[in-house]
Design a protein around this motif. Structure first.
Motif, PDB file in Angstrom:
ATOM      1  N   ALA A  18       0.843  -1.192   0.000  1.00 28.81           N
ATOM      2  CA  ALA A  18       0.000   0.000   0.000  1.00 28.81           C
ATOM      3  C   ALA A  18       0.879   1.242   0.000  1.00 28.81           C
ATOM      4  CB  ALA A  18      -0.910   0.013   1.225  1.00 28.81           C
ATOM      5  N   SER A  19       0.457   2.241  -0.735  1.00 26.49           N
ATOM      6  CA  SER A  19       1.186   3.504  -0.822  1.00 26.49           C
ATOM      7  C   SER A  19       0.922   4.348   0.421  1.00 26.49           C
ATOM      8  CB  SER A  19       0.744   4.247  -2.084  1.00 26.49           C
ATOM      9  OG  SER A  19       1.826   4.463  -2.921  1.00 26.49           O
ATOM     10  N   THR A  20       1.321   3.812   1.567  1.00 26.26           N
ATOM     11  CA  THR A  20       1.131   4.463   2.863  1.00 26.26           C
ATOM     12  C   THR A  20       2.404   4.267   3.685  1.00 26.26           C
ATOM     13  OG1 THR A  20       0.302   2.460   3.925  1.00 26.26           O
ATOM     14  CG2 THR A  20      -1.347   3.897   2.845  1.00 26.26           C
ATOM     15  N   PRO A  21       2.596   5.042   4.735  1.00 31.24           N
ATOM     16  CA  PRO A  21       3.746   4.809   5.602  1.00 31.24           C
ATOM     17  C   PRO A  21       3.772   3.382   6.163  1.00 31.24           C
ATOM     18  CG  PRO A  21       2.854   6.971   6.050  1.00 31.24           C
ATOM     19  CD  PRO A  21       1.886   6.280   5.112  1.00 31.24           C
ATOM     20  N   ARG A  22       2.611   2.855   6.491  1.00 33.14           N
ATOM     21  CA  ARG A  22       2.541   1.482   6.996  1.00 33.14           C
ATOM     22  C   ARG A  22       2.997   0.483   5.925  1.00 33.14           C
ATOM     23  NH1 ARG A  22      -2.668  -1.186  10.025  1.00 33.14           N
ATOM     24  NH2 ARG A  22      -1.583  -3.051  10.718  1.00 33.14           N
ATOM     25  N   GLY A  23       2.601   0.719   4.679  1.00 34.43           N
ATOM     26  CA  GLY A  23       3.040  -0.131   3.576  1.00 34.43           C
ATOM     27  C   GLY A  23       4.544  -0.065   3.382  1.00 34.43           C
ATOM     28  N   ALA A  24       5.121   1.125   3.512  1.00 38.20           N
ATOM     29  CA  ALA A  24       6.574   1.282   3.384  1.00 38.20           C
ATOM     30  C   ALA A  24       7.308   0.525   4.486  1.00 38.20           C
ATOM     31  CB  ALA A  24       6.944   2.761   3.396  1.00 38.20           C
ATOM     32  N   ARG A  25       6.783   0.570   5.711  1.00 40.52           N
ATOM     33  CA  ARG A  25       7.390  -0.198   6.810  1.00 40.52           C
ATOM     34  C   ARG A  25       7.326  -1.689   6.530  1.00 40.52           C
ATOM     35  NH1 ARG A  25       4.672   3.629   9.818  1.00 40.52           N
ATOM     36  NH2 ARG A  25       3.000   2.184  10.346  1.00 40.52           N
ATOM     37  N   LEU A  26       6.203  -2.156   5.991  1.00 36.57           N
ATOM     38  CA  LEU A  26       6.066  -3.572   5.643  1.00 36.57           C
ATOM     39  C   LEU A  26       7.101  -3.963   4.589  1.00 36.57           C
ATOM     40  CD1 LEU A  26       4.515  -6.277   5.804  1.00 36.57           C
ATOM     41  CD2 LEU A  26       3.047  -5.393   3.976  1.00 36.57           C
ATOM     42  N   ALA A  27       7.286  -3.132   3.585  1.00 35.81           N
ATOM     43  CA  ALA A  27       8.281  -3.416   2.546  1.00 35.81           C
ATOM     44  C   ALA A  27       9.673  -3.535   3.151  1.00 35.81           C
ATOM     45  CB  ALA A  27       8.242  -2.319   1.482  1.00 35.81           C
ATOM     46  N   ALA A  55      14.078   1.140   2.862  1.00 36.68           N
ATOM     47  CA  ALA A  55      13.352   2.115   3.685  1.00 36.68           C
ATOM     48  C   ALA A  55      13.285   3.465   2.989  1.00 36.68           C
ATOM     49  CB  ALA A  55      14.013   2.251   5.055  1.00 36.68           C
ATOM     50  N   GLU A  56      14.400   3.920   2.442  1.00 32.83           N
ATOM     51  CA  GLU A  56      14.421   5.221   1.781  1.00 32.83           C
ATOM     52  C   GLU A  56      13.600   5.222   0.496  1.00 32.83           C
ATOM     53  OE1 GLU A  56      14.721   8.996   0.759  1.00 32.83           O
ATOM     54  OE2 GLU A  56      15.231   8.124   2.705  1.00 32.83           O
ATOM     55  N   LEU A  57      13.785   4.212  -0.351  1.00 32.42           N
ATOM     56  CA  LEU A  57      13.060   4.192  -1.622  1.00 32.42           C
ATOM     57  C   LEU A  57      11.558   4.009  -1.407  1.00 32.42           C
ATOM     58  CD1 LEU A  57      15.477   2.173  -3.936  1.00 32.42           C
ATOM     59  CD2 LEU A  57      15.373   4.644  -3.509  1.00 32.42           C
ATOM     60  N   ALA A  58      11.176   3.148  -0.462  1.00 37.40           N
ATOM     61  CA  ALA A  58       9.751   2.944  -0.181  1.00 37.40           C
ATOM     62  C   ALA A  58       9.138   4.195   0.436  1.00 37.40           C
ATOM     63  CB  ALA A  58       9.557   1.737   0.734  1.00 37.40           C
ATOM     64  N   ASN A  60      10.128   7.302  -0.026  1.00 39.22           N
ATOM     65  CA  ASN A  60       9.987   8.275  -1.107  1.00 39.22           C
ATOM     66  C   ASN A  60       8.796   7.938  -1.995  1.00 39.22           C
ATOM     67  OD1 ASN A  60      12.112   9.832  -0.312  1.00 39.22           O
ATOM     68  ND2 ASN A  60      13.523   9.114  -1.884  1.00 39.22           N
ATOM     69  N   ALA A  61       8.591   6.659  -2.271  1.00 37.20           N
ATOM     70  CA  ALA A  61       7.478   6.252  -3.130  1.00 37.20           C
ATOM     71  C   ALA A  61       6.135   6.622  -2.519  1.00 37.20           C
ATOM     72  CB  ALA A  61       7.537   4.749  -3.403  1.00 37.20           C
ATOM     73  N   VAL A  62       5.996   6.421  -1.220  1.00 38.12           N
ATOM     74  CA  VAL A  62       4.697   6.715  -0.600  1.00 38.12           C
ATOM     75  C   VAL A  62       4.542   8.200  -0.259  1.00 38.12           C
ATOM     76  CG1 VAL A  62       4.501   4.361   0.279  1.00 38.12           C
ATOM     77  CG2 VAL A  62       5.323   6.154   1.797  1.00 38.12           C
ATOM     78  N   ALA A  72       2.344   0.467  -4.525  1.00 37.70           N
ATOM     79  CA  ALA A  72       3.736   0.540  -4.958  1.00 37.70           C
ATOM     80  C   ALA A  72       4.244  -0.899  -5.065  1.00 37.70           C
ATOM     81  CB  ALA A  72       4.558   1.339  -3.965  1.00 37.70           C
ATOM     82  N   LEU A  73       5.391  -1.074  -5.685  1.00 33.34           N
ATOM     83  CA  LEU A  73       5.946  -2.404  -5.894  1.00 33.34           C
ATOM     84  C   LEU A  73       7.404  -2.429  -5.472  1.00 33.34           C
ATOM     85  CD1 LEU A  73       5.732  -5.301  -7.196  1.00 33.34           C
ATOM     86  CD2 LEU A  73       6.606  -4.240  -9.278  1.00 33.34           C
ATOM     87  N   LEU A  74       7.758  -3.408  -4.653  1.00 30.29           N
ATOM     88  CA  LEU A  74       9.142  -3.675  -4.280  1.00 30.29           C
ATOM     89  C   LEU A  74       9.581  -4.925  -5.008  1.00 30.29           C
ATOM     90  CD1 LEU A  74      11.733  -3.496  -2.463  1.00 30.29           C
ATOM     91  CD2 LEU A  74      10.479  -4.912  -0.815  1.00 30.29           C
ATOM     92  N   ARG A  75      10.750  -4.873  -5.613  1.00 30.05           N
ATOM     93  CA  ARG A  75      11.331  -6.060  -6.253  1.00 30.05           C
ATOM     94  C   ARG A  75      12.791  -6.150  -5.827  1.00 30.05           C
ATOM     95  NH1 ARG A  75      10.544  -5.169 -11.621  1.00 30.05           N
ATOM     96  NH2 ARG A  75       8.604  -6.320 -11.558  1.00 30.05           N
TER      97      ARG A  75
END
Length: 149
Positions: A18-27, A55-58, A60-62, A72-75
């Motif tokens: 998810a394009s949210t801070p919580r989603g970035a933490r999960l990534a 952490a930084e890229l995710a 920035n994405a959100v 968003a997508l992490l690979r």
């Protein structure tokens, strides 16, 4: 969790978040978990560097690439001694740049961290969907436990 793709020379992990801070933490957390399962244990240099870059890229994405309702997508793509980290978002018109970042600013220094940890990094148009992909390539040795690789 997302499926892994294996080939003779690489292994790939993908996660839509998810394009949210919580989603970035999960990534970030799942990237660390994946590196651990690939033999680069928690606390290792490879795991710590990857966690910081993700952490930084995710983040920035959100923060800068968010379009409400779009994920968003992490690979992560691992080869013998390198890891390519990609984070894709749906805002193709906003490209990251390394900011001046001073001791007095609270933001703008994250890509300096990516630049310092990565062998190389950049931005490309997203394939198959609108947006962009910010990527970084990290170089590190073989896992400490080759049996899990």
């Amino acid at each position: 969790m997302a499926p892994l793709t294996h080939s003779a020379t690489s292994t790939t992990f993908e996660l839509r978040f998810a394009s949210t801070p919580r989603g970035a933490r999960l990534a970030r957390r799942l990237a660390s978990y994946r590196l651990d399962s690939w033999g680069h244990g928690y606390g290792s240099e490879a795991n710590e560097a990857t966690t910081l870059v993700v952490a930084e890229l995710a983040s920035n994405a959100v923060t800068h690439g968010r379009v409400p309702g779009r994920d968003a997508l992490l690979r992560l793509t691992r080869t013998d001694d390198r890891l390519r980290v990609e984070v894709a978002d749906t805002r193709g018109e906003r490209h990251p740049a390394v900011g001046p970042g001073t001791a007095d600013t609270e933001t703008g220094r994250g890509l300096l961290i990516v630049e310092a940890l990565a062998e190389t990094w950049g931005v490309t148009p997203r394939t198959g969907a609108p947006g962009k992909t910010v990527w970084a390539v990290l170089h590190f040795g073989h896992p400490s436990n080759p049996a899990t690789a």
